[in-house]
Design a protein around this motif. Structure first.
Motif, PDB file in Angstrom:
ATOM      1  N   ASN A   8      22.840 -25.169  13.083  1.00 38.17           N
ATOM      2  CA  ASN A   8      23.779 -26.076  12.408  1.00 38.17           C
ATOM      3  C   ASN A   8      24.492 -25.434  11.223  1.00 38.17           C
ATOM      4  O   ASN A   8      25.569 -25.867  10.841  1.00 38.17           O
ATOM      5  CB  ASN A   8      23.058 -27.343  11.944  1.00 38.17           C
ATOM      6  CG  ASN A   8      22.652 -28.219  13.106  1.00 38.17           C
ATOM      7  OD1 ASN A   8      23.312 -28.237  14.136  1.00 38.17           O
ATOM      8  ND2 ASN A   8      21.562 -28.935  12.959  1.00 38.17           N
ATOM      9  N   THR A   9      23.909 -24.408  10.637  1.00 39.73           N
ATOM     10  CA  THR A   9      24.485 -23.735   9.474  1.00 39.73           C
ATOM     11  C   THR A   9      25.527 -22.722   9.935  1.00 39.73           C
ATOM     12  O   THR A   9      25.286 -21.956  10.859  1.00 39.73           O
ATOM     13  CB  THR A   9      23.368 -22.997   8.703  1.00 39.73           C
ATOM     14  OG1 THR A   9      22.328 -23.926   8.409  1.00 39.73           O
ATOM     15  CG2 THR A   9      23.893 -22.392   7.421  1.00 39.73           C
ATOM     16  N   PRO A  10      26.698 -22.698   9.293  1.00 43.17           N
ATOM     17  CA  PRO A  10      27.723 -21.718   9.651  1.00 43.17           C
ATOM     18  C   PRO A  10      27.210 -20.276   9.502  1.00 43.17           C
ATOM     19  O   PRO A  10      26.403 -19.975   8.615  1.00 43.17           O
ATOM     20  CB  PRO A  10      28.852 -21.986   8.666  1.00 43.17           C
ATOM     21  CG  PRO A  10      28.649 -23.407   8.250  1.00 43.17           C
ATOM     22  CD  PRO A  10      27.170 -23.611   8.249  1.00 43.17           C
ATOM     23  N   THR A  11      27.675 -19.400  10.341  1.00 42.49           N
ATOM     24  CA  THR A  11      27.218 -18.013  10.380  1.00 42.49           C
ATOM     25  C   THR A  11      27.377 -17.309   9.045  1.00 42.49           C
ATOM     26  O   THR A  11      26.464 -16.620   8.582  1.00 42.49           O
ATOM     27  CB  THR A  11      27.968 -17.246  11.482  1.00 42.49           C
ATOM     28  OG1 THR A  11      27.727 -17.908  12.724  1.00 42.49           O
ATOM     29  CG2 THR A  11      27.509 -15.813  11.579  1.00 42.49           C
ATOM     30  N   ALA A  12      28.512 -17.438   8.395  1.00 44.83           N
ATOM     31  CA  ALA A  12      28.747 -16.762   7.118  1.00 44.83           C
ATOM     32  C   ALA A  12      27.721 -17.199   6.077  1.00 44.83           C
ATOM     33  O   ALA A  12      27.235 -16.381   5.288  1.00 44.83           O
ATOM     34  CB  ALA A  12      30.165 -17.038   6.623  1.00 44.83           C
ATOM     35  N   GLN A  13      27.374 -18.467   6.073  1.00 47.08           N
ATOM     36  CA  GLN A  13      26.383 -18.977   5.125  1.00 47.08           C
ATOM     37  C   GLN A  13      24.989 -18.411   5.448  1.00 47.08           C
ATOM     38  O   GLN A  13      24.233 -18.060   4.551  1.00 47.08           O
ATOM     39  CB  GLN A  13      26.346 -20.500   5.150  1.00 47.08           C
ATOM     40  CG  GLN A  13      25.439 -21.103   4.118  1.00 47.08           C
ATOM     41  CD  GLN A  13      25.464 -22.630   4.140  1.00 47.08           C
ATOM     42  OE1 GLN A  13      26.376 -23.233   4.694  1.00 47.08           O
ATOM     43  NE2 GLN A  13      24.463 -23.230   3.541  1.00 47.08           N
ATOM     44  N   LEU A  14      24.656 -18.326   6.721  1.00 49.73           N
ATOM     45  CA  LEU A  14      23.366 -17.734   7.121  1.00 49.73           C
ATOM     46  C   LEU A  14      23.261 -16.290   6.646  1.00 49.73           C
ATOM     47  O   LEU A  14      22.232 -15.867   6.114  1.00 49.73           O
ATOM     48  CB  LEU A  14      23.207 -17.779   8.640  1.00 49.73           C
ATOM     49  CG  LEU A  14      22.910 -19.124   9.266  1.00 49.73           C
ATOM     50  CD1 LEU A  14      23.002 -19.020  10.783  1.00 49.73           C
ATOM     51  CD2 LEU A  14      21.537 -19.624   8.841  1.00 49.73           C
TER      52      LEU A  14
END
Length: 51
Positions: A8-14
């Protein structure tokens, strides 16, 4: 491997959270996968099945 993640978390944030010191080359909009599957599609005709 897939063109998009299922998290659910956007890739850039991960990446910023878990790998803050790794440089990011290019854009990672939304839930973009971290591997480019274009060559597998081009050479092998493989496409990720989203079912």
């Amino acid at each position: 491997m897939a063109p998009e993640t299922i998290v659910n978390t956007p890739t850039a944030q991960l990446l910023a959270t878990h790998f803050p010191d790794v440089p990011v080359r290019g854009e990672l909009p939304g839930h973009t996968g971290l591997f480019d599957c274009a060559k597998a599609e081009r050479l092998l005709g493989w496409r990720h099945d989203e079912t």
